[in-house]
Design an enzyme around this catalytic site. Structure first.
Site, PDB file in Angstrom:
ATOM      1  N   MET A  79      -7.767   2.965   9.374  1.00 26.65           N
ATOM      2  CA  MET A  79      -6.998   1.835   8.945  1.00 26.65           C
ATOM      3  C   MET A  79      -5.996   1.232  10.174  1.00 26.65           C
ATOM      4  O   MET A  79      -5.945   2.045  11.013  1.00 26.65           O
ATOM      5  CB  MET A  79      -6.001   2.161   7.801  1.00 26.65           C
ATOM      6  CG  MET A  79      -6.713   2.404   6.517  1.00 26.65           C
ATOM      7  SD  MET A  79      -5.659   2.349   5.091  1.00 26.65           S
ATOM      8  CE  MET A  79      -6.744   2.227   3.838  1.00 26.65           C
ATOM      9  N   GLY A  80      -5.701   0.121   9.802  1.00 24.76           N
ATOM     10  CA  GLY A  80      -4.704  -0.683  10.893  1.00 24.76           C
ATOM     11  C   GLY A  80      -5.175  -2.239  11.066  1.00 24.76           C
ATOM     12  O   GLY A  80      -6.197  -2.553  11.732  1.00 24.76           O
ATOM     13  N   ARG A  81      -4.872  -3.000   9.991  1.00 30.16           N
ATOM     14  CA  ARG A  81      -5.095  -4.205   9.899  1.00 30.16           C
ATOM     15  C   ARG A  81      -4.832  -5.223  11.039  1.00 30.16           C
ATOM     16  O   ARG A  81      -5.596  -5.961  11.209  1.00 30.16           O
ATOM     17  CB  ARG A  81      -4.173  -4.693   8.688  1.00 30.16           C
ATOM     18  CG  ARG A  81      -4.665  -6.151   7.790  1.00 30.16           C
ATOM     19  CD  ARG A  81      -3.660  -6.257   6.678  1.00 30.16           C
ATOM     20  NE  ARG A  81      -4.132  -5.972   5.499  1.00 30.16           N
ATOM     21  CZ  ARG A  81      -3.597  -5.573   4.549  1.00 30.16           C
ATOM     22  NH1 ARG A  81      -2.393  -5.626   4.631  1.00 30.16           N
ATOM     23  NH2 ARG A  81      -4.228  -5.088   3.366  1.00 30.16           N
ATOM     24  N   ILE A 104       1.627   2.955   6.835  1.00 28.30           N
ATOM     25  CA  ILE A 104       0.874   3.845   7.789  1.00 28.30           C
ATOM     26  C   ILE A 104       0.377   3.246   9.100  1.00 28.30           C
ATOM     27  O   ILE A 104       0.266   3.896   9.876  1.00 28.30           O
ATOM     28  CB  ILE A 104      -0.215   4.428   6.961  1.00 28.30           C
ATOM     29  CG1 ILE A 104      -1.189   3.171   6.554  1.00 28.30           C
ATOM     30  CG2 ILE A 104       0.086   5.359   5.699  1.00 28.30           C
ATOM     31  CD1 ILE A 104      -2.764   3.973   6.236  1.00 28.30           C
ATOM     32  N   ASP A 105       0.682   2.107   9.048  1.00 28.60           N
ATOM     33  CA  ASP A 105      -0.190   1.134  10.281  1.00 28.60           C
ATOM     34  C   ASP A 105       1.068   1.269  11.305  1.00 28.60           C
ATOM     35  O   ASP A 105       0.417   1.002  12.647  1.00 28.60           O
ATOM     36  CB  ASP A 105      -0.495  -0.248   9.821  1.00 28.60           C
ATOM     37  CG  ASP A 105      -1.717  -0.408   8.983  1.00 28.60           C
ATOM     38  OD1 ASP A 105      -2.267   0.438   8.650  1.00 28.60           O
ATOM     39  OD2 ASP A 105      -1.794  -1.712   8.602  1.00 28.60           O
ATOM     40  N   GLY A 114       0.794  -1.190   0.011  1.00 35.79           N
ATOM     41  CA  GLY A 114      -0.036   0.001  -0.040  1.00 35.79           C
ATOM     42  C   GLY A 114       1.063   1.319   0.031  1.00 35.79           C
ATOM     43  O   GLY A 114       1.857   1.316   0.925  1.00 35.79           O
ATOM     44  N   GLN A 128      -6.674   8.491   4.566  1.00 41.25           N
ATOM     45  CA  GLN A 128      -5.606   8.473   5.473  1.00 41.25           C
ATOM     46  C   GLN A 128      -4.103   8.349   4.815  1.00 41.25           C
ATOM     47  O   GLN A 128      -3.104   8.425   5.234  1.00 41.25           O
ATOM     48  CB  GLN A 128      -5.759   7.310   6.408  1.00 41.25           C
ATOM     49  CG  GLN A 128      -6.717   7.522   7.400  1.00 41.25           C
ATOM     50  CD  GLN A 128      -7.204   6.386   8.046  1.00 41.25           C
ATOM     51  OE1 GLN A 128      -7.122   5.837   9.167  1.00 41.25           O
ATOM     52  NE2 GLN A 128      -8.000   5.405   7.501  1.00 41.25           N
ATOM     53  N   ARG A 137     -32.113   1.684  21.373  1.00 40.45           N
ATOM     54  CA  ARG A 137     -33.517   1.846  21.357  1.00 40.45           C
ATOM     55  C   ARG A 137     -34.437   0.958  22.233  1.00 40.45           C
ATOM     56  O   ARG A 137     -35.811   1.409  22.181  1.00 40.45           O
ATOM     57  CB  ARG A 137     -33.932   1.899  19.807  1.00 40.45           C
ATOM     58  CG  ARG A 137     -33.554   3.047  18.918  1.00 40.45           C
ATOM     59  CD  ARG A 137     -33.852   3.092  17.646  1.00 40.45           C
ATOM     60  NE  ARG A 137     -33.491   4.071  16.979  1.00 40.45           N
ATOM     61  CZ  ARG A 137     -33.795   4.642  15.737  1.00 40.45           C
ATOM     62  NH1 ARG A 137     -34.854   4.119  15.167  1.00 40.45           N
ATOM     63  NH2 ARG A 137     -33.361   5.631  15.177  1.00 40.45           N
TER      64      ARG A 137
HETATM   65  O1  F6P Z   1      -1.006  -2.029   5.309  1.00 41.38           O
HETATM   66  C1  F6P Z   1      -1.291  -0.645   5.136  1.00 41.38           C
HETATM   67  C2  F6P Z   1      -2.807  -0.654   4.609  1.00 41.38           C
HETATM   68  O2  F6P Z   1      -2.961   0.910   4.796  1.00 41.38           O
HETATM   69  C3  F6P Z   1      -3.799  -1.149   5.788  1.00 41.38           C
HETATM   70  O3  F6P Z   1      -4.175  -0.529   6.648  1.00 41.38           O
HETATM   71  C4  F6P Z   1      -5.007  -1.563   4.888  1.00 41.38           C
HETATM   72  O4  F6P Z   1      -5.878  -2.385   5.441  1.00 41.38           O
HETATM   73  C5  F6P Z   1      -4.499  -1.619   3.826  1.00 41.38           C
HETATM   74  O5  F6P Z   1      -3.199  -1.150   3.735  1.00 41.38           O
HETATM   75  C6  F6P Z   1      -5.549  -1.378   2.595  1.00 41.38           C
HETATM   76  O6  F6P Z   1      -4.882  -1.992   1.336  1.00 41.38           O
HETATM   77  P1  F6P Z   1      -5.446  -1.556   0.153  1.00 41.38           P
HETATM   78  O7  F6P Z   1      -4.923  -0.342  -0.440  1.00 41.38           O
HETATM   79  O8  F6P Z   1      -4.980  -2.606  -1.095  1.00 41.38           O
HETATM   80  O9  F6P Z   1      -6.965  -1.617   0.078  1.00 41.38           O
END
Ligand code: F6P
Length: 355
Positions: free
Chosen positions: A172-174, A129-130, A14, A288, A265
């Site tokens: 984000m944050g896998r 970024i994670d 990514g 992000q 509710r």
């Molecule tokens: O590994 C970085 C990340 O931004 C994760 O936080 C996120 O789950 C993933 O990449 C998203 O990936 P893609 O851009 O392939 O959808």
């Protein structure tokens, strides 16, 4: 005939604000030592096909201000391609590359580590970024992503309060909750849910209800995409070549919003106004990762790039560059691939704010 030394660079996985600063750092340090730099396109895909271009000072002048990567990126996994590693070796010979600088997260660096083991010269630069790679205090891109998330959460407070709503913000944050925690604490989230510290739905509801019982009219919940609300694995998610699930398809924020609204509710012990309680959700997603990097990420990326370039010049292969305190150091590549969770004291400090 004189043949100049030449190394290759690629950016995989990514994209991440600060990648261009790394590329500039590598080019500056290599060219100043008389070593050419060949930029391979689209991560490991370029290492298979050889597509790319030689980078000059002019190509990289000022690029640290820009997001994305001038080389392009992909999630190509050469270990899933027949003869992938040997094809890379052959391409490197054809292009006259004595080594490769691989800029990436755990997937890209895992491939680099495999190449190291079969005798290919590699240097790793940690990127995500994670912020979840061990052996480095921070990865570039994290600061930009957290600041973007913080600004978004800041804005959501006023609309949530005006409408007396609960808003769920998915970051984000896998595997880890670094962005959610950093942005959530900075932007005064009322609850932060991250994979490292599981919470049940009952625990979540206890907080949301208690806020209403104590007269607060709105709630902001920040959740990392990797947080597990339920063990329901029935939803088939798309996976990439590294086996990573596309978590944006999971619908976590929506599911949480629906569940909270329904529970509020239906609980007749709550004040009457809760019968019409509303939740909304926002998935911050690729916002992000986009746009211009912060000063921190530009400088960190550039310094990591300069160090990686210097190591290539010195033929110090098989290692990864890293931030340690205020210094850029080299660490063993295979040690660097472990995951880094959020600091437990930091999460405990954040929990004091959950009320
Ligand atoms: O590994 C970085 C990340 O931004 C994760 O936080 C996120 O789950 C993933 O990449 C998203 O990936 P893609 O851009 O392939 O959808």
């Amino acid at each position: 005939m004189y043949k100049p030394r030449r190394i290759g660079i690629l950016t995989g996985g990514g994209d991440c604000p600060g990648l261009n600063a790394v590329i500039r750092g590598v080019v500056e340090s290599c060219l100043s030592a008389g070593v050419q730099v060949y930029g391979l396109y689209d991560g490991w895909r370029g290492a298979l096909t050889g597509e790319g271009r030689t980078l000059s000072y002019a190509d990289v002048e000022g690029i640290q201000t820009e997001g994305g990567t001038i080389l392009g990126s992909s999630r190509t996994n050469i270990l899933k391609v027949d003869d992938g590693p040997e094809t890379v070796r052959m391409r490197m010979e054809q292009l006259g590359l004595e080594g490769l600088i691989a800029v990436g997260g755990d997937d890209t660096l895992g491939v680099a580590n495999h190449l190291r083991k079969i005798g290919i010269n590699v240097i790793g630069v940690p990127k995500t970024i994670d912020n979840d790679l061990s052996c480095t205090d921070y990865t570039f891109g994290f600061d930009t992503a957290s600041n973007i998330a913080m600004e978004c959460i800041d804005r959501l407070h006023t609309t949530a309060e005006s409408h007396s709503r609960c808003i769920i913000v998915e970051c984000m944050g896998r595997h880890t909750g670094h962005i959610a925690l950093q942005a959530g604490v900075a932007a005064n989230a009322h609850l932060i849910l991250i994979p490292e510290y599981p919470k049940t739905f009952d625990e979540i509801m206890r907080l949301v209800k208690s806020r209403h019982i104590h007269g607060e009219n709105y709630t902001i919940i920040v959740v990392a995409e990797g947080f597990e609300l339920s063990k329901d694995e029935s939803k088939e998610l798309e996976v990439d070549q590294f086996g990573n699930k596309n978590l944006s398809e999971k619908g976590l924020a929506k599911e949480l919003a629906d569940m909270i609204e329904k529970e509020m509710r239906s609980d007749d012990t709550l004040p009457e106004e809760c019968r019409t309680f509303e939740c909304r959700y926002v998935v911050l997603g690729h916002i992000q990762r986009g746009g211009s990097p912060t000063a921190f990420d530009r400088v960190l990326g550039y310094r990591l790039g300069v160090k990686a370039g210097q190591m290539a010049v010195e033929k110090e292969y098989g290692k990864m560059v890293a931030l340690s305190g205020i210094k850029i150091i080299a660490v063993e590549l295979d040690q660097a691939l472990e995951r880094k969770d959020v600091d437990e004291d930091f999460y405990a400090a954040a929990e004091l704010m959950f009320k």
